[in-house]
Design a protein around this motif. Sequence first.
Motif, short mmCIF file in Angstrom:
data_model
loop_
_atom_site.label_atom_id
_atom_site.label_comp_id
_atom_site.label_asym_id
_atom_site.label_seq_id
_atom_site.Cartn_x
_atom_site.Cartn_y
_atom_site.Cartn_z
N ALA A 10 0.85 -1.19 0.00
CA ALA A 10 0.00 0.00 0.00
C ALA A 10 0.89 1.24 0.00
CB ALA A 10 -0.91 0.00 1.22
N ILE A 11 0.74 2.07 -1.03
CA ILE A 11 1.63 3.20 -1.25
C ILE A 11 0.86 4.52 -1.26
CG2 ILE A 11 3.15 4.32 -2.95
CD1 ILE A 11 4.19 1.61 -3.72
N GLY A 37 -3.54 6.90 -1.46
CA GLY A 37 -3.89 8.31 -1.56
C GLY A 37 -2.71 9.11 -2.04
N GLY A 38 -2.95 10.41 -2.26
CA GLY A 38 -1.90 11.29 -2.77
C GLY A 38 -1.83 12.58 -1.99
N GLU A 71 -2.86 2.05 7.16
CA GLU A 71 -2.95 1.29 5.92
C GLU A 71 -1.63 1.27 5.14
OE1 GLU A 71 -6.38 2.56 3.48
OE2 GLU A 71 -6.86 3.88 5.18
N LEU A 72 -0.86 2.33 5.28
CA LEU A 72 0.30 2.54 4.41
C LEU A 72 1.48 1.63 4.76
CD1 LEU A 72 0.31 6.44 4.19
CD2 LEU A 72 -0.07 4.86 2.28
N ASP A 73 2.07 1.06 3.72
CA ASP A 73 3.36 0.37 3.85
C ASP A 73 4.51 1.28 3.44
OD1 ASP A 73 2.32 -2.28 4.53
OD2 ASP A 73 1.55 -2.30 2.48
N CYS A 96 6.88 3.99 7.58
CA CYS A 96 6.69 3.69 6.16
C CYS A 96 8.05 3.55 5.48
CB CYS A 96 5.92 4.82 5.47
SG CYS A 96 4.19 4.96 5.94
N HIS A 97 8.15 2.65 4.53
CA HIS A 97 9.28 2.63 3.62
C HIS A 97 9.16 3.84 2.70
CE1 HIS A 97 10.08 -1.56 4.82
NE2 HIS A 97 8.77 -1.74 4.73
#
Length: 343
Positions: A10-11, A37-38, A71-73, A96-97
């Motif tokens: 998830a990005i 998302g952005g 949610e974000l990875d 996050c990565h």
Amino acid sequence: MVVTPDVTVAIGAIGLGGLGQQECRQYADFDDVTLVGGVDVSDDARETFEDAFDRPAYESVEELLDGHGDELDAVSVCTPHTLHHDHTMAALEADCHAFVEKPLTTELSTARELVETAADRDRVLQVGFQRHFDPLFDELRRIVQSGEVGTPHTVNAYLGQRWITDHEGTWRTTPSLSGGGQLFDSGTHLVDAMLWVLDAEPTAVTGVVDDRGHDVDVNSALAATLDADGGRVTASVCVSGEGTDVVPDEGITIWGTEGHVSLSDGDLTVTTPDSTREVRVDGDRDFETLTRRKLRNFVDAVDGAADSVVTGEYGLAVTAFLESAYEAAQRGETVHVDDLTDG
């Protein structure tokens, strides 16, 4: 039978300008990636992103992390250069990565901060230098590292591009956002390629830069000392932002104790005392393909399927070279990298 990937990464996309949108399209094409998302300060960019990907877009990184942190990875940072540190650090501190377009940062101290934070949190930090995925530059590196031209001792690298006329009035020519001109923009690719091919780090840099009447540097002529596994390499680097084409003219020649190898505008030649040979390299080298390869490698590194090809340490070395160059030009003297920070 349709096989679904075991892992979905998830990005969040930070920076939704032209390159940011292009990279989002690449991510969206990967079966094992979900765009969450952005982020962008531009209303138009956010609207374009939401229309294209049916995902929410926010004005700030904080809003993205507050709303979707669980949610974000990973995040993909494609914002103006001077904003890279703050945007990437916020993501790393949220575990996050991070993929960061070049340059990693515009200051050696902040580049070190990101590298150290990523290591402390065991996060992937990758920099968007696509020449590591270019078969021509990969072959140049292989030749140098194989010892075919002996031990490298001198390198000459150049790049010319119609840059200043195409970017005048944009963030790239606004010092508070770009951190510098052509040297910090396309010049980062040249410096990265030179250091990567030689597997070297800069130790000292001197030179001059010329703004040609603009707010940022356009032309640069630099001399440097590099350390390649304990061996000294003398380097010269010439970058011009007042070239003839939007596609850079560039080349690197490396002299070793047994010959030299030269890459010039797509032609690769190896010369020794006994022979000269042209090297043929197959494989696609267009910008879209190289962009896809670097993003694919980042996703694979995040899900543990591969090692990151362009680590934060590569970005750190490039920033060290460039900050030294700017300092040297300003002071009118040679700058030693170790003197830039206490680190």
